[in-house]
Scaffold this motif. Sequence first.
Motif, PDB file in Angstrom:
ATOM      1  N   MET A 150      40.094  43.077  32.460  1.00 54.03           N
ATOM      2  CA  MET A 150      41.452  43.189  32.973  1.00 54.03           C
ATOM      3  C   MET A 150      41.408  43.461  34.484  1.00 54.03           C
ATOM      4  SD  MET A 150      44.710  43.327  31.839  1.00 54.03           S
ATOM      5  CE  MET A 150      44.632  43.994  30.173  1.00 54.03           C
ATOM      6  N   LEU A 151      42.194  42.683  35.238  1.00 55.84           N
ATOM      7  CA  LEU A 151      42.326  42.898  36.679  1.00 55.84           C
ATOM      8  C   LEU A 151      43.703  43.489  36.940  1.00 55.84           C
ATOM      9  CD1 LEU A 151      41.201  42.509  39.562  1.00 55.84           C
ATOM     10  CD2 LEU A 151      42.272  40.242  39.554  1.00 55.84           C
ATOM     11  N   ARG A 152      43.722  44.731  37.404  1.00 54.05           N
ATOM     12  CA  ARG A 152      44.979  45.415  37.734  1.00 54.05           C
ATOM     13  C   ARG A 152      44.800  46.168  39.038  1.00 54.05           C
ATOM     14  NH1 ARG A 152      47.400  49.169  33.106  1.00 54.05           N
ATOM     15  NH2 ARG A 152      48.592  49.799  34.942  1.00 54.05           N
ATOM     16  N   GLY A 153      45.717  45.952  39.956  1.00 55.44           N
ATOM     17  CA  GLY A 153      45.659  46.668  41.228  1.00 55.44           C
ATOM     18  C   GLY A 153      44.369  46.440  41.982  1.00 55.44           C
ATOM     19  N   GLY A 154      43.796  45.255  41.817  1.00 56.41           N
ATOM     20  CA  GLY A 154      42.564  44.926  42.515  1.00 56.41           C
ATOM     21  C   GLY A 154      41.305  45.469  41.869  1.00 56.41           C
ATOM     22  N   VAL A 155      41.455  46.149  40.715  1.00 55.46           N
ATOM     23  CA  VAL A 155      40.303  46.742  40.023  1.00 55.46           C
ATOM     24  C   VAL A 155      40.047  45.973  38.739  1.00 55.46           C
ATOM     25  CG1 VAL A 155      39.360  48.819  38.946  1.00 55.46           C
ATOM     26  CG2 VAL A 155      40.799  49.011  40.998  1.00 55.46           C
ATOM     27  N   LEU A 156      38.794  45.558  38.527  1.00 58.23           N
ATOM     28  CA  LEU A 156      38.404  44.821  37.334  1.00 58.23           C
ATOM     29  C   LEU A 156      37.680  45.756  36.377  1.00 58.23           C
ATOM     30  CD1 LEU A 156      38.308  41.913  36.094  1.00 58.23           C
ATOM     31  CD2 LEU A 156      36.042  41.693  37.120  1.00 58.23           C
ATOM     32  N   HIS A 157      38.139  45.820  35.119  1.00 52.20           N
ATOM     33  CA  HIS A 157      37.498  46.700  34.145  1.00 52.20           C
ATOM     34  C   HIS A 157      37.558  46.067  32.763  1.00 52.20           C
ATOM     35  CE1 HIS A 157      41.530  47.897  32.719  1.00 52.20           C
ATOM     36  NE2 HIS A 157      41.860  47.923  33.991  1.00 52.20           N
ATOM     37  N   ASP A 158      36.729  46.572  31.848  1.00 48.81           N
ATOM     38  CA  ASP A 158      36.734  46.080  30.475  1.00 48.81           C
ATOM     39  C   ASP A 158      38.054  46.452  29.799  1.00 48.81           C
ATOM     40  OD1 ASP A 158      34.199  45.051  30.706  1.00 48.81           O
ATOM     41  OD2 ASP A 158      33.206  46.809  29.878  1.00 48.81           O
ATOM     42  N   ALA A 159      38.490  45.588  28.875  1.00 45.64           N
ATOM     43  CA  ALA A 159      39.758  45.820  28.188  1.00 45.64           C
ATOM     44  C   ALA A 159      39.582  45.649  26.690  1.00 45.64           C
ATOM     45  CB  ALA A 159      40.832  44.861  28.703  1.00 45.64           C
ATOM     46  N   LEU A 205      41.030  38.321  31.675  1.00 43.54           N
ATOM     47  CA  LEU A 205      39.944  37.364  31.854  1.00 43.54           C
ATOM     48  C   LEU A 205      38.959  37.448  30.688  1.00 43.54           C
ATOM     49  CD1 LEU A 205      39.302  38.244  35.586  1.00 43.54           C
ATOM     50  CD2 LEU A 205      40.321  36.108  34.784  1.00 43.54           C
ATOM     51  N   PRO A 206      38.264  36.350  30.375  1.00 40.08           N
ATOM     52  CA  PRO A 206      37.205  36.424  29.361  1.00 40.08           C
ATOM     53  C   PRO A 206      36.163  37.457  29.747  1.00 40.08           C
ATOM     54  CG  PRO A 206      37.706  34.137  29.916  1.00 40.08           C
ATOM     55  CD  PRO A 206      38.421  34.995  30.927  1.00 40.08           C
ATOM     56  N   PRO A 207      35.350  37.905  28.773  1.00 43.10           N
ATOM     57  CA  PRO A 207      34.366  38.954  29.066  1.00 43.10           C
ATOM     58  C   PRO A 207      33.343  38.568  30.130  1.00 43.10           C
ATOM     59  CG  PRO A 207      34.029  38.012  26.871  1.00 43.10           C
ATOM     60  CD  PRO A 207      35.337  37.524  27.364  1.00 43.10           C
ATOM     61  N   SER A 208      33.145  37.278  30.353  1.00 42.53           N
ATOM     62  CA  SER A 208      32.297  36.817  31.450  1.00 42.53           C
ATOM     63  C   SER A 208      32.759  35.421  31.830  1.00 42.53           C
ATOM     64  CB  SER A 208      30.818  36.809  31.043  1.00 42.53           C
ATOM     65  OG  SER A 208      30.529  35.675  30.254  1.00 42.53           O
ATOM     66  N   ASP A 209      32.251  34.930  32.952  1.00 40.06           N
ATOM     67  CA  ASP A 209      32.621  33.585  33.396  1.00 40.06           C
ATOM     68  C   ASP A 209      31.778  32.510  32.738  1.00 40.06           C
ATOM     69  OD1 ASP A 209      34.612  34.509  35.101  1.00 40.06           O
ATOM     70  OD2 ASP A 209      33.162  34.930  36.690  1.00 40.06           O
ATOM     71  N   ASP A 210      30.847  32.923  31.887  1.00 40.50           N
ATOM     72  CA  ASP A 210      29.993  31.984  31.171  1.00 40.50           C
ATOM     73  C   ASP A 210      30.808  31.221  30.128  1.00 40.50           C
ATOM     74  OD1 ASP A 210      28.054  31.971  28.421  1.00 40.50           O
ATOM     75  OD2 ASP A 210      27.264  31.047  30.229  1.00 40.50           O
ATOM     76  N   GLU A 211      30.606  29.880  30.067  1.00 42.31           N
ATOM     77  CA  GLU A 211      31.393  29.059  29.142  1.00 42.31           C
ATOM     78  C   GLU A 211      31.173  29.461  27.691  1.00 42.31           C
ATOM     79  OE1 GLU A 211      29.694  27.781  31.627  1.00 42.31           O
ATOM     80  OE2 GLU A 211      31.125  26.638  32.846  1.00 42.31           O
ATOM     81  N   ALA A 226      44.415  48.124  25.430  1.00 44.70           N
ATOM     82  CA  ALA A 226      44.754  47.848  26.828  1.00 44.70           C
ATOM     83  C   ALA A 226      45.566  46.564  26.940  1.00 44.70           C
ATOM     84  CB  ALA A 226      43.476  47.747  27.662  1.00 44.70           C
ATOM     85  N   ILE A 227      45.207  45.569  26.130  1.00 43.81           N
ATOM     86  CA  ILE A 227      45.949  44.306  26.138  1.00 43.81           C
ATOM     87  C   ILE A 227      47.355  44.526  25.609  1.00 43.81           C
ATOM     88  CG2 ILE A 227      46.031  41.963  25.198  1.00 43.81           C
ATOM     89  CD1 ILE A 227      42.944  42.061  25.133  1.00 43.81           C
ATOM     90  N   GLU A 228      47.497  45.380  24.602  1.00 49.03           N
ATOM     91  CA  GLU A 228      48.831  45.704  24.082  1.00 49.03           C
ATOM     92  C   GLU A 228      49.692  46.337  25.177  1.00 49.03           C
ATOM     93  OE1 GLU A 228      50.733  48.143  20.316  1.00 49.03           O
ATOM     94  OE2 GLU A 228      48.964  48.976  21.304  1.00 49.03           O
ATOM     95  N   GLU A 229      49.097  47.231  25.944  1.00 48.44           N
ATOM     96  CA  GLU A 229      49.850  47.931  26.988  1.00 48.44           C
ATOM     97  C   GLU A 229      50.460  46.961  27.991  1.00 48.44           C
ATOM     98  OE1 GLU A 229      49.170  51.097  30.672  1.00 48.44           O
ATOM     99  OE2 GLU A 229      47.513  50.607  29.310  1.00 48.44           O
ATOM    100  N   VAL A 230      49.671  45.975  28.432  1.00 54.49           N
ATOM    101  CA  VAL A 230      50.185  45.055  29.453  1.00 54.49           C
ATOM    102  C   VAL A 230      51.017  43.926  28.845  1.00 54.49           C
ATOM    103  CG1 VAL A 230      48.303  45.558  31.042  1.00 54.49           C
ATOM    104  CG2 VAL A 230      48.079  43.647  29.447  1.00 54.49           C
ATOM    105  N   SER A 231      51.103  43.873  27.532  1.00 54.93           N
ATOM    106  CA  SER A 231      51.889  42.819  26.880  1.00 54.93           C
ATOM    107  C   SER A 231      53.268  43.298  26.442  1.00 54.93           C
ATOM    108  CB  SER A 231      51.135  42.287  25.653  1.00 54.93           C
ATOM    109  OG  SER A 231      49.879  41.767  25.996  1.00 54.93           O
ATOM    110  N   ARG A 232      53.568  44.555  26.693  1.00 58.94           N
ATOM    111  CA  ARG A 232      54.823  45.126  26.194  1.00 58.94           C
ATOM    112  C   ARG A 232      56.037  44.738  27.015  1.00 58.94           C
ATOM    113  NH1 ARG A 232      52.761  51.260  24.688  1.00 58.94           N
ATOM    114  NH2 ARG A 232      52.012  50.775  22.577  1.00 58.94           N
TER     115      ARG A 232
END
Length: 376
Positions: free
Chosen positions: A174-183, A296-302, A187-193
């Motif tokens: 998750m990218l929020r406020g310029g900070v990237l962290h695991d979600a 974002l996906p857990p990594s940029d790897d396809e 966490a996904i529920e929080e930003v989907s409300r």
Amino acid sequence: MEGSLGLTLRGIAYAQIGDLELARTSLERAISLTDEPLTRARARAALVEIALSTGDPLLAARAAKESVDELARLGDARNAAMQRLVLARAEVLLGRLGEARRVVEDVMATALAPDLHASALLAQAEICIRAIATSDARDALSRARRALEGAPNHLLARALVALEQELSRPVARMLRGGVLHDADLFAIEEVSRGGFLLVDACRRLVMGGQLKRPLARRPVLFALLLVLGRAWPASVPRDELVARAFDVRRVNASHRARLRVEIGRLRKVMAGLAAEPIATPDGYTLSSTREVAVLLPPSDDEVARVALLLGDGASWSAQGLAEHAGVSKRTAQRALGALVASGGAIRTGNGKGVRYTRPGTPIASRMLLLGLVPQT
């Protein structure tokens, strides 16, 4: 020669440990060896769920409805209820959450044995997860665990624990406020409300308030939105937008003209979301009345991007995965090959009917087929 009942039980046992090919073979032999209606109906019900795990959920949904009617007609109310949960699972995979919810509620409105009640609650939990209602899913799993307190069922209990662990396992970034962290799913529920504008690069859509705009089939528009979302609230220079959205190295006047057209299309798509791309002196910025979050996906790897989509338990074609992951079909096929080789995916079918699924998904046959074992 082993009898039809023994073959049916063997097929169910194979399904419970995940060997669906041996399960299918045993169940088909059981049907061929008996004319007893209830044994045949139970074996067919087991085959329906195996088909759901490895094939087309639309066909499985039709077969599940037929199986429900057959079992109910033969007086097997328990397994008819189980097949309704199989039908609910098919509806989930088809994206028809309202219909899935109705089916589960109908099952729960009847008198149920503890293990069947827990199975229904497990189905309810998965529906909640699909609706990004992770807190409700956790509550449903807690109620399912309580339902088993007086009638332990170790296999079902393990299924509850496994799904509960998935709720808090990091599944994306998750990218929020310029900070990237695991979600995780909470966490996904929080930003989907509704309090955020969510640019979801896992499912390739944008959400704001109660509105959702799928963009999996419009890759250029989503690419533009993703670049703008990652930079928010800053502006992105025009040539940078062109290079990243159109995948070109040398930007020319025709590219810049195309950018204006695509930005206009993106603005129309986002109507009603209280957000839009607007021009700045040097490029474009994403104007939004809500804070912007990017999933974002857990990594940029396809391979990781494809594996994330398989995690929903649906049966996917390579083309469908390519569209939703934002990669070419050849790239998706290469990623799927790696997943199959590592045991992270199962390949079924032939030719145009080839499908891919993740092994051991929630509400799979190893859980629901418990209902088909004769009660002693």
